[in-house]
Design an enzyme around this catalytic site. Sequence first.
Site, PDB file in Angstrom:
ATOM      1  N   TYR A  94      29.858  45.182  36.557  1.00  0.00           N
ATOM      2  CA  TYR A  94      30.104  45.135  38.015  1.00  0.00           C
ATOM      3  C   TYR A  94      30.665  46.481  38.454  1.00  0.00           C
ATOM      4  O   TYR A  94      31.492  47.082  37.753  1.00  0.00           O
ATOM      5  CB  TYR A  94      31.112  44.037  38.361  1.00  0.00           C
ATOM      6  CG  TYR A  94      31.589  44.097  39.803  1.00  0.00           C
ATOM      7  CD1 TYR A  94      30.941  43.396  40.806  1.00  0.00           C
ATOM      8  CD2 TYR A  94      32.689  44.884  40.160  1.00  0.00           C
ATOM      9  CE1 TYR A  94      31.360  43.468  42.127  1.00  0.00           C
ATOM     10  CE2 TYR A  94      33.113  44.969  41.480  1.00  0.00           C
ATOM     11  CZ  TYR A  94      32.448  44.253  42.459  1.00  0.00           C
ATOM     12  OH  TYR A  94      32.872  44.339  43.762  1.00  0.00           O
ATOM     13  N   GLU A 121      28.743  46.774  46.791  1.00  0.00           N
ATOM     14  CA  GLU A 121      28.851  46.024  45.536  1.00  0.00           C
ATOM     15  C   GLU A 121      27.544  46.151  44.762  1.00  0.00           C
ATOM     16  O   GLU A 121      26.465  45.953  45.331  1.00  0.00           O
ATOM     17  CB  GLU A 121      29.122  44.543  45.801  1.00  0.00           C
ATOM     18  CG  GLU A 121      30.572  44.219  46.095  1.00  0.00           C
ATOM     19  CD  GLU A 121      30.832  42.726  46.067  1.00  0.00           C
ATOM     20  OE1 GLU A 121      31.915  42.320  45.646  1.00  0.00           O
ATOM     21  OE2 GLU A 121      29.931  41.958  46.477  1.00  0.00           O
TER      22      GLU A 121
END
Length: 386
Positions: free
Chosen positions: A109, A197
């Site tokens: 991530y 993101e």
Amino acid sequence: MNIHEYQAVELLQKYQVPVVDGIVAFNIQELGDAVKKLDTWPLVLKAQVHAGGRGKAGGIKVVHSLEEALEKGEQMFGMKLVTPQTGQEGKIVRRIYITKAINIEKEYYAGIVLDRSKNQLVFMASKEGGVEIEKVAAESPELIIKETIDNGLGLLPFQARRIAIKLGFEGTVLRKATQFFIALYQTMINFDCSLIEINPLVLTKEGDILALDSKLNIDDNALYRHKEIQEMRDIAEENPLEVEASKSNLNYIKLDGSVGCMVNGAGLAMATMDIIKYSGSEPANFLDVGGGASEETVENGLRIILSDENVKAVLVNIFGGIVRCDRVANGIVNAAKKIGVKVPLVVRLAGTNADIAADILANSSLDIIPASDLSDAATKVVKALN
């Protein structure tokens, strides 16, 4: 402003962020053409909605032939995709992004967000990719890597490299990851993003670092600088009442409560919502009509509030500084007569020409509940619900 994944890919490519390129389709014919053009297997069909969690909801499918792609595409177009981020109302799938499948070695991530407590951007990364980062932060906060970014200096190379090292990258991959993070930051700054993101960020079996799924939110206040992004707006993904409010230059956000609120000034609007909750109910919306609200603005605001079927009572709370209370009162009266208010309407007007406004409301022959102050207004509107 939210944008779709395929649009985010387009923006990321402008700053050389490595992505998985693909083709977007708006109908089954375009999907078939895209599959033939890509001419490789397997392919991935990804529903394009403004929400995460698509995979578990059936919004991402791997296909191995043209026939399977058309079959899955037919099923996806028009389906209501319900994810934790959409709520039970879900999102209708109107676009599908077709990409090549990637040989994934490991998922990570990476993201950049604004830390409002520090007024600085923070780069966050984790070895736990492909899952909700909020869940990781809540259950295993030690797995989140953070680098605070200096507002004047930006993300420095040593910071990007430190993030890559903490993620466990070495050698050539370490260099690629460092360059990836710097490019990601450049995208964030140059497109005035409020959030980026990459989840998952993947290391492929071939040793490449790629953004497999990307989410970009753009600061609405900066859109005047980015006409190309303004054109990416998908009104079908937005709440219809919020779209209608934007046409009248009203600051409106739909909420889940039953008390409709019309207030002038963001601070007063927040205080009004707080006191409604304190008094035992929930606000149905945030609506700031602005400091210079006209009768037309008030009428449009009331009409939008009453268009929400969840609204069971309305509280108008106006402090007349620049805006005159008599103008607001006339707007309320005219709007109520045109629209037909069938729920309790509590009105608190204070400030410029408040006494004139009180007379207008009293002589309107409408069933309006006057309030002397904010506390009185909140008490009366909650009582009117019962």
